[in-house]
Structures are given as structure tokens and as C-alpha cells.
Design an enzyme around this catalytic site. Structure first.
Site, mmCIF file in Angstrom:
data_model
loop_
_atom_site.group_PDB
_atom_site.id
_atom_site.type_symbol
_atom_site.label_atom_id
_atom_site.label_comp_id
_atom_site.label_asym_id
_atom_site.label_seq_id
_atom_site.Cartn_x
_atom_site.Cartn_y
_atom_site.Cartn_z
ATOM 1 N N ARG A 127 8.982 49.211 28.170
ATOM 2 C CA ARG A 127 10.152 49.625 28.951
ATOM 3 C C ARG A 127 10.347 51.132 28.932
ATOM 4 N NH1 ARG A 127 13.056 44.331 28.401
ATOM 5 N NH2 ARG A 127 14.910 44.363 29.712
ATOM 6 N N ARG A 163 22.437 33.362 37.149
ATOM 7 C CA ARG A 163 21.387 32.867 36.242
ATOM 8 C C ARG A 163 21.995 32.167 35.022
ATOM 9 N NH1 ARG A 163 16.955 37.217 34.476
ATOM 10 N NH2 ARG A 163 18.567 38.221 33.244
ATOM 11 N N ARG A 215 23.768 34.000 29.706
ATOM 12 C CA ARG A 215 23.439 34.999 28.684
ATOM 13 C C ARG A 215 24.595 35.975 28.610
ATOM 14 N NH1 ARG A 215 17.550 37.462 29.970
ATOM 15 N NH2 ARG A 215 18.600 39.328 29.222
ATOM 16 N N ARG A 233 22.580 47.534 32.485
ATOM 17 C CA ARG A 233 21.140 47.312 32.282
ATOM 18 C C ARG A 233 20.336 47.915 33.430
ATOM 19 N NH1 ARG A 233 21.073 41.143 31.673
ATOM 20 N NH2 ARG A 233 18.830 41.333 31.482
ATOM 21 N N LYS A 274 10.675 38.347 36.710
ATOM 22 C CA LYS A 274 9.523 38.538 35.817
ATOM 23 C C LYS A 274 9.301 37.335 34.915
ATOM 24 C CE LYS A 274 11.084 42.111 33.520
ATOM 25 N NZ LYS A 274 12.429 42.270 34.054
HETATM 26 P P1 AMP Z 1 15.276 41.004 28.747
HETATM 27 O O1 AMP Z 1 15.409 39.548 28.436
HETATM 28 O O2 AMP Z 1 13.844 41.446 28.929
HETATM 29 O O3 AMP Z 1 16.170 41.461 29.871
HETATM 30 O O4 AMP Z 1 15.779 41.782 27.439
HETATM 31 C C1 AMP Z 1 17.096 41.621 26.944
HETATM 32 C C2 AMP Z 1 17.476 42.819 26.090
HETATM 33 O O5 AMP Z 1 16.588 42.935 24.966
HETATM 34 C C3 AMP Z 1 17.391 44.174 26.776
HETATM 35 O O6 AMP Z 1 18.548 44.452 27.556
HETATM 36 C C4 AMP Z 1 17.240 45.105 25.579
HETATM 37 O O7 AMP Z 1 18.479 45.265 24.895
HETATM 38 C C5 AMP Z 1 16.325 44.308 24.664
HETATM 39 N N1 AMP Z 1 14.887 44.558 24.933
HETATM 40 C C6 AMP Z 1 13.970 43.657 25.415
HETATM 41 N N2 AMP Z 1 12.751 44.218 25.539
HETATM 42 C C7 AMP Z 1 12.895 45.511 25.139
HETATM 43 C C8 AMP Z 1 11.999 46.621 25.078
HETATM 44 N N3 AMP Z 1 10.708 46.521 25.451
HETATM 45 N N4 AMP Z 1 12.489 47.812 24.620
HETATM 46 C C9 AMP Z 1 13.767 47.930 24.227
HETATM 47 N N5 AMP Z 1 14.669 46.929 24.296
HETATM 48 C C10 AMP Z 1 14.253 45.726 24.740
#
Ligand code: AMP
Length: 218
Positions: free
Chosen positions: A90, A126, A159, A170, A15
Site C-alpha cells: 500500500r 458491503r 465492518r 480510507r 479486489k
Molecule cells: P483492507 O481490508 O485491505 O481494506 O484493510 C483494512 C485495514 O487494515 C486498512 O484500512 C489498514 O488500516 C490496514 N491494512 C491492511 N493492509 C495494510 C497495508 N498493506 N499497510 C498498512 N495497513 C494495512
């Protein structure tokens, strides 16, 4: 017409990488809630302190908090003419809140699908640039901490939530809380699904075609 695009899909689906390119092509900002939260954690802000633990465990931060973050970001001048949202919404509650924020503005929704085992493999490989946040995926060859970021020369690191255990958590969260949200959009005429288990170039072409077909139908 302004592009207001949601990129949906599990962690590792591509994404973020695809969102950067689509946003650039359409001259709109890419808005990633994950990036916003990571920046907050790095800066040590109040928000960062609040979400640090949750993000590290791969769990979702509260809907209220994330919706408020997105509400403020969408009110910025650069987002008025469109945006690509990556990592938001989400949950069904977030999707409903977003509809409220957009007040009827048309949305294009693209879901990228990739099998779980492929996602784990990708996320393990990654790396992210410590300085500019650019993501280097396993597609670009074996990324190693010894390499420098191609964009700014910064150090590439993993990360902390990309470790295998956290990735599996996740994915569990994704299937439990985010996949049901797809149902909220699936029946809309502006929803498209693309197969993400291909090269980034092919996935990009499929997304561009999906976006064009939605705009053409309006
Ligand atoms: P991502 O980089 O999109 O995988 O986001 C990393 C982390 O940020 C996720 O595993 C969540 O802990 C938090 N996070 C990001 N976007 C959201 C969202 N829309 N709702 C809740 N938690 C989020």
C-alpha cells in the site's frame, strides 16, 4: 507457471472478491493483509492490540509491521508456489520491501479502477460474515443483517471501518499514500489496469485476460 499476483486498487474496488476467485482458479492462496489484521484484532493477540485503533480509523499500520507479517506468510509452504496478494503493498516502501522478499521472482500486477462515489456506495452496502469472513457486496442485492452467509450460515455484519466517514478517510489515505505506489509498477511490462466499474463477472473476465496476457508474454 506459478501465479504471483498483486491486486491493487482502492477500498471497494472488488479486489478481495476477485482475488478469491483468481486464487482458486490457479490453486494458490489468497493473502489479504486486511483479513490478517482483522483476525488478529478479533483474537485479541498482541498484534491485534497494537493495530486495533489504526485499523478502526482507516489509517495505515506501519510499514515495518506489515512487511514482517507478509514476510512470514510468504514463507509458509502453501505460498511457495504462488499467491494472490490483496491489500498489500500500500506504500512505495512496502512495494520495495516486497521486491526484496521475492528476490527477482516475476510478479503480475493488476490495478482495478473505480470512481470514488461508486466506491463509497459499494462499501456502504458491503457486509461481511462474522464466522468465515465471506464478503457480500451490494451487487448481490441489498445485503441486510437479517440475511445469513450463503457459505456457512453465519451472521452478516458491517465492518466497523466501512461506515461512510471511515470510508472517506480510507479513500483519502488511498489517494495520498497508495496511488503514488502504483507509479512504482506502472511502467513494468507485467502491469495491467482494468475498469472495475462493471459487473463482477465482467471484471473477473478482464482480470483473467490481463493475467493470461502477462503469462503469455513471459
Ligand atoms: P483492507 O481490508 O485491505 O481494506 O484493510 C483494512 C485495514 O487494515 C486498512 O484500512 C489498514 O488500516 C490496514 N491494512 C491492511 N493492509 C495494510 C497495508 N498493506 N499497510 C498498512 N495497513 C494495512
Amino acid at each position: 507457471m506459478a501465479l504471483r499476483l498483486l491486486m491493487l486498487g482502492p477500498p471497494g474496488a472488488g479486489k478481495g472478491t476477485q482475488a478469491v476467485q483468481i486464487a482458486r482458479d490457479h490453486g494458490v492462496p489468497k493473502i489479504s493483509t486486511g483479513d490478517m489484521l482483522r483476525d488478529a484484532v478479533t483474537s485479541g493477540s498482541e498484534l491485534g492490540r497494537q493495530v486495533k485503533e489504526t485499523v478502526a480509523r482507516g489509517q495505515l499500520v506501519s510499514d515495518d509491521l506489515i512487511v514482517e507479517l507478509v514476510r512470514r506468510r510468504l514463507a509458509d509452504d502453501d505460498a511457495r508456489g504462488g499467491f494472490v496478494l490483496d491489500g498489500f503493498p500500500r506504500t512505495v516502501a512496502q512495494a520495495k520491501a516486497l521486491d526484496g522478499l521475492l528476490d527477482g521472482c516475476p510478479l503480475t500486477v493488476v490495478e482495478i479502477r473505480v470512481p470514488d462515489e461508486e466506491l463509497v456506495r459499494r462499501v456502504r452496502g458491503r457486509r461481511i460474515c462474522e464466522s468465515c469472513g465471506t464478503t457480500v457486496s451490494a451487487f448481490d442485492g441489498e445485503p441486510s443483517e437479517a440475511q445469513a452467509c450463503k457459505v456457512c450460515g453465519g451472521r452478516l455484519v458491517q465492518r466497523s471501518d466501512d461506515s461512510e466517514t471511515v470510508v472517506r478517510d480510507r479513500l483519502t489515505v488511498y489517494w495520498r499514500e497508495t496511488q503514488p505506489m502504483i507509479g512504482y509498477y506502472e511502467s513494468r511490462e507485467t502491469f495491467r489496469r482494468v475498469d472495475g466499474a462493471r459487473s463482477p463477472k465482467d471484471v473477473y473476465a478482464a482480470i483473467a485476460e490481463a493475467v493470461a496476457s502477462v503469462s503469455g508474454g513471459r
